[in-house]
Design a protein around this motif. Sequence first.
Motif, mmCIF file in Angstrom:
data_model
loop_
_atom_site.group_PDB
_atom_site.id
_atom_site.type_symbol
_atom_site.label_atom_id
_atom_site.label_comp_id
_atom_site.label_asym_id
_atom_site.label_seq_id
_atom_site.Cartn_x
_atom_site.Cartn_y
_atom_site.Cartn_z
ATOM 1 N N UNK A 18 -9.074 -54.016 65.384
ATOM 2 C CA UNK A 18 -8.435 -54.994 66.264
ATOM 3 C C UNK A 18 -7.722 -56.029 65.405
ATOM 4 N N UNK A 19 -6.638 -56.558 65.938
ATOM 5 C CA UNK A 19 -5.912 -57.598 65.197
ATOM 6 C C UNK A 19 -5.499 -58.701 66.172
ATOM 7 N N UNK A 20 -5.715 -59.931 65.765
ATOM 8 C CA UNK A 20 -5.353 -61.080 66.598
ATOM 9 C C UNK A 20 -4.301 -61.915 65.901
ATOM 10 N N UNK A 56 -3.364 -70.302 83.294
ATOM 11 C CA UNK A 56 -4.153 -70.096 82.089
ATOM 12 C C UNK A 56 -4.988 -68.828 82.121
ATOM 13 N N UNK A 57 -4.739 -68.005 83.085
ATOM 14 C CA UNK A 57 -5.472 -66.739 83.132
ATOM 15 C C UNK A 57 -5.103 -65.869 81.958
ATOM 16 N N UNK A 58 -6.091 -65.270 81.350
ATOM 17 C CA UNK A 58 -5.806 -64.316 80.296
ATOM 18 C C UNK A 58 -5.239 -63.039 80.902
ATOM 19 N N UNK A 59 -4.528 -62.300 80.094
ATOM 20 C CA UNK A 59 -3.892 -61.091 80.609
ATOM 21 C C UNK A 59 -4.163 -59.923 79.685
ATOM 22 N N UNK A 60 -4.347 -58.773 80.297
ATOM 23 C CA UNK A 60 -4.553 -57.544 79.539
ATOM 24 C C UNK A 60 -3.546 -56.513 80.019
ATOM 25 N N UNK A 61 -2.930 -55.844 79.047
ATOM 26 C CA UNK A 61 -2.014 -54.752 79.374
ATOM 27 C C UNK A 61 -2.277 -53.633 78.386
ATOM 28 N N UNK A 62 -3.035 -52.663 78.811
ATOM 29 C CA UNK A 62 -3.396 -51.569 77.917
ATOM 30 C C UNK A 62 -4.208 -52.082 76.743
ATOM 31 N N UNK A 63 -3.721 -51.867 75.527
ATOM 32 C CA UNK A 63 -4.442 -52.317 74.335
ATOM 33 C C UNK A 63 -4.079 -53.749 73.955
ATOM 34 N N UNK A 64 -3.148 -54.339 74.701
ATOM 35 C CA UNK A 64 -2.697 -55.695 74.408
ATOM 36 C C UNK A 64 -3.414 -56.693 75.331
ATOM 37 N N UNK A 65 -3.777 -57.830 74.759
ATOM 38 C CA UNK A 65 -4.329 -58.905 75.583
ATOM 39 C C UNK A 65 -3.874 -60.242 75.026
ATOM 40 N N UNK A 66 -3.805 -61.219 75.928
ATOM 41 C CA UNK A 66 -3.320 -62.531 75.558
ATOM 42 C C UNK A 66 -4.305 -63.592 76.040
ATOM 43 N N UNK A 74 -2.597 -73.103 72.397
ATOM 44 C CA UNK A 74 -2.515 -71.812 71.717
ATOM 45 C C UNK A 74 -2.282 -70.684 72.714
ATOM 46 N N UNK A 75 -1.601 -69.689 72.241
ATOM 47 C CA UNK A 75 -1.301 -68.514 73.073
ATOM 48 C C UNK A 75 -1.430 -67.303 72.147
ATOM 49 N N UNK A 76 -2.664 -66.859 71.949
ATOM 50 C CA UNK A 76 -2.939 -65.828 70.964
ATOM 51 C C UNK A 76 -2.846 -64.428 71.557
ATOM 52 N N UNK A 77 -2.557 -63.493 70.703
ATOM 53 C CA UNK A 77 -2.259 -62.117 71.102
ATOM 54 C C UNK A 77 -3.163 -61.173 70.314
ATOM 55 N N UNK A 78 -3.872 -60.299 71.028
ATOM 56 C CA UNK A 78 -4.767 -59.360 70.376
ATOM 57 C C UNK A 78 -4.349 -57.930 70.682
ATOM 58 N N UNK A 79 -4.300 -57.141 69.619
ATOM 59 C CA UNK A 79 -4.072 -55.704 69.771
ATOM 60 C C UNK A 79 -5.411 -55.032 69.495
ATOM 61 N N UNK A 80 -5.900 -54.306 70.469
ATOM 62 C CA UNK A 80 -7.190 -53.630 70.329
ATOM 63 C C UNK A 80 -6.956 -52.197 69.873
#
Lengths: 114, 113
Positions: A18-20, A56-66, A74-80
């Motif tokens: 995973x990478x953030x 401020x809801x977090x969002x998930x789209x496939x392997x991507x989440x914010x 902050x508005x961080x982005x994670x690739x799972x």
Amino acid sequence: AQKVTQAQTEISVVEKEDVTLDCVYETRDTTYYLFWYKQPPSGELVFLIRRNSFDEQNEISGRYSWNFQKSTSSFNFTITASQVVDSAVYFCALNTFADYKLSFGAGTTVTVRA
Amino acid sequence: DTAVSQTPKYLVTQMGNDKSIKCEQNLGHDTMYWYKQDSKKFLKIMFSYNNKELIINETVPNRFSPKSPDKAHLNLHINSLELGDSAVYFCASSQEGMKETQYFGPGTRLLVL
């Protein structure tokens, strides 16, 4: 004035890790929009997500989440489970009512090794 | 069915020449933009047009002149090219309003020798 800081210049991971990606923004406006774009090695800029300052809801789209946190600006982005195709430069950007233009961070280069 | 297109994709020219880059969008958007991406990948807006009217003009040398013949087209003309103009130039478009997502063209890589 608006400012977007992406403190991580480069991140290198092995596939499936995973990478953030961090994004910190500055604005005095209460109404603003945040974006993430991806620039793969082929060079085009691909829109990934838009988020407004009131949601401020977090969002998930496939392997991507914010993860959007107004308290820390902050508005961080994670690739799972990263894949080689995720290798790209990722840009965070901010647009505000006062400034009316998209301000980009410096970008984070993500390299995913097989 | 390309959304935002730019021509040419690559442009190699000599210092002092004049060149143009064309941009067209078929998304029905009201607003178009030009961005410059430097060698460190930093993206900065240059100009923005809304319905053929200039609304953003950043601190850009007046050798750069945008022209919008209609709201689907925004061209960039550069006079007296300099070495420092070498960069990737992106065109983008969006609906009017700061909340709207900007969609980018493929970019034009300009190299001034």
